[in-house]
Design a protein around this motif. Structure first.
Motif, short mmCIF file in Angstrom:
data_model
loop_
_atom_site.label_atom_id
_atom_site.label_comp_id
_atom_site.label_asym_id
_atom_site.label_seq_id
_atom_site.Cartn_x
_atom_site.Cartn_y
_atom_site.Cartn_z
N LEU A 94 37.04 -11.34 -26.49
CA LEU A 94 36.87 -10.08 -27.20
C LEU A 94 38.21 -9.53 -27.70
O LEU A 94 38.30 -8.99 -28.80
N ASP A 95 39.26 -9.69 -26.89
CA ASP A 95 40.59 -9.22 -27.31
C ASP A 95 41.04 -9.89 -28.61
O ASP A 95 41.68 -9.26 -29.44
N TRP A 96 40.70 -11.16 -28.79
CA TRP A 96 41.07 -11.86 -30.02
C TRP A 96 40.41 -11.23 -31.25
O TRP A 96 40.88 -11.40 -32.38
N LEU A 97 39.32 -10.51 -31.04
CA LEU A 97 38.57 -9.93 -32.16
C LEU A 97 38.94 -8.47 -32.46
O LEU A 97 38.54 -7.94 -33.49
N VAL A 98 39.69 -7.84 -31.58
CA VAL A 98 39.93 -6.40 -31.69
C VAL A 98 40.53 -5.98 -33.03
O VAL A 98 40.06 -5.04 -33.65
N SER A 99 41.55 -6.65 -33.49
CA SER A 99 42.22 -6.21 -34.73
C SER A 99 41.70 -6.93 -35.97
O SER A 99 42.26 -6.78 -37.06
N ARG A 100 40.62 -7.67 -35.82
CA ARG A 100 40.04 -8.40 -36.94
C ARG A 100 38.87 -7.61 -37.53
O ARG A 100 38.45 -6.60 -36.96
N LEU A 128 32.69 -2.93 -25.98
CA LEU A 128 31.97 -3.21 -27.23
C LEU A 128 31.93 -1.98 -28.12
O LEU A 128 32.10 -2.09 -29.35
N LYS A 129 31.72 -0.80 -27.55
CA LYS A 129 31.72 0.43 -28.35
C LYS A 129 33.11 0.71 -28.91
O LYS A 129 33.24 1.13 -30.07
N SER A 132 33.80 -1.04 -31.92
CA SER A 132 32.92 -0.59 -32.99
C SER A 132 31.73 -1.51 -33.24
O SER A 132 31.17 -1.53 -34.34
N LEU A 133 31.34 -2.29 -32.23
CA LEU A 133 30.07 -3.01 -32.35
C LEU A 133 28.96 -1.98 -32.21
O LEU A 133 29.14 -0.94 -31.56
N ARG A 134 27.83 -2.23 -32.82
CA ARG A 134 26.70 -1.31 -32.76
C ARG A 134 25.72 -1.81 -31.70
O ARG A 134 24.92 -2.71 -31.95
#
Length: 182
Positions: A94-100, A128-129, A132-134
């Motif tokens: 999840l950390d790899w996706l944070v700034s993407r 997850l929130k 900004s995942l819904r």
């Protein structure tokens, strides 16, 4: 013919005999027509997140992982609780996706294979929130497989299939995805 919905499932446990993986496999194997569930096989192979390796330095496997996330209409996350927290491999992924840009506003559902694990569920929800995942709360799935024998797990999952529970949560999740046209 309409393109099937593609759901990408992240399993926080990397154990071969993981109850969370077994739950994801049951969702995959019982997905309704027009829905494809693929379980991520990359989490255990991702390098430890380091912001210095983002951008042009992003490892190829991270780009592959991000491409799967981007292609998905929705994300399913299942994870155990380790020492009152999230498994390190899942948090790293999840950390790899944070700034993407792959995850903001992407629909996500949580599947949980235990009668316990509230600390991890709270942390997972918060992460997850924050990313900004819904989260689609009406698709939350909790089935207790932890501590059961292989046969006991099979019985519980067979009952979830027979009762329509697995299909029902996927239908709710897909309906939420379709409401926003992701």
């Amino acid at each position: 013919m309409e393109k099937p919905l593609f759901l990408y499932a992240l399993c926080g446990s990397q154990r071969k005999a993981s109850t969370n993986r077994r739950l994801l496999e049951a969702l995959r194997d019982n997905a309704p027509a027009g829905v494809v569930v693929e379980i991520c096989e990359l989490i255990g192979e991702l390098p430890i997140f380091n912001p210095d390796r983002e951008g042009e330095n992003t490892p190829a496997i991270v780009e592959e992982f991000a491409a799967k996330i981007r292609a998905a209409n929705g994300i399913i996350v299942a994870c155990p609780e380790y020492a009152h927290g999230l498994p390190g491999g899942l948090k790293n992924a999840l950390d790899w996706l944070v700034s993407r840009d792959e995850v903001p506003f992407k629909p996500a559902m949580i599947a949980h294979a235990s009668h316990r694990g509230d600390f991890a569920l709270e942390q997972l929800t918060e992460v997850l929130k924050t990313m900004s995942l819904r989260l689609v709360d009406e698709a939350f799935l909790k089935i207790s497989l932890l501590g059961k024998t292989d046969g006991g797990q099979s019985d519980v999952l067979a009952e979830a299939v027979k009762s329509g529970l697995l299909v029902s949560v996927l239908v709710k999740f897909c309906a939420a995805i379709n409401r926003v046209g992701v």
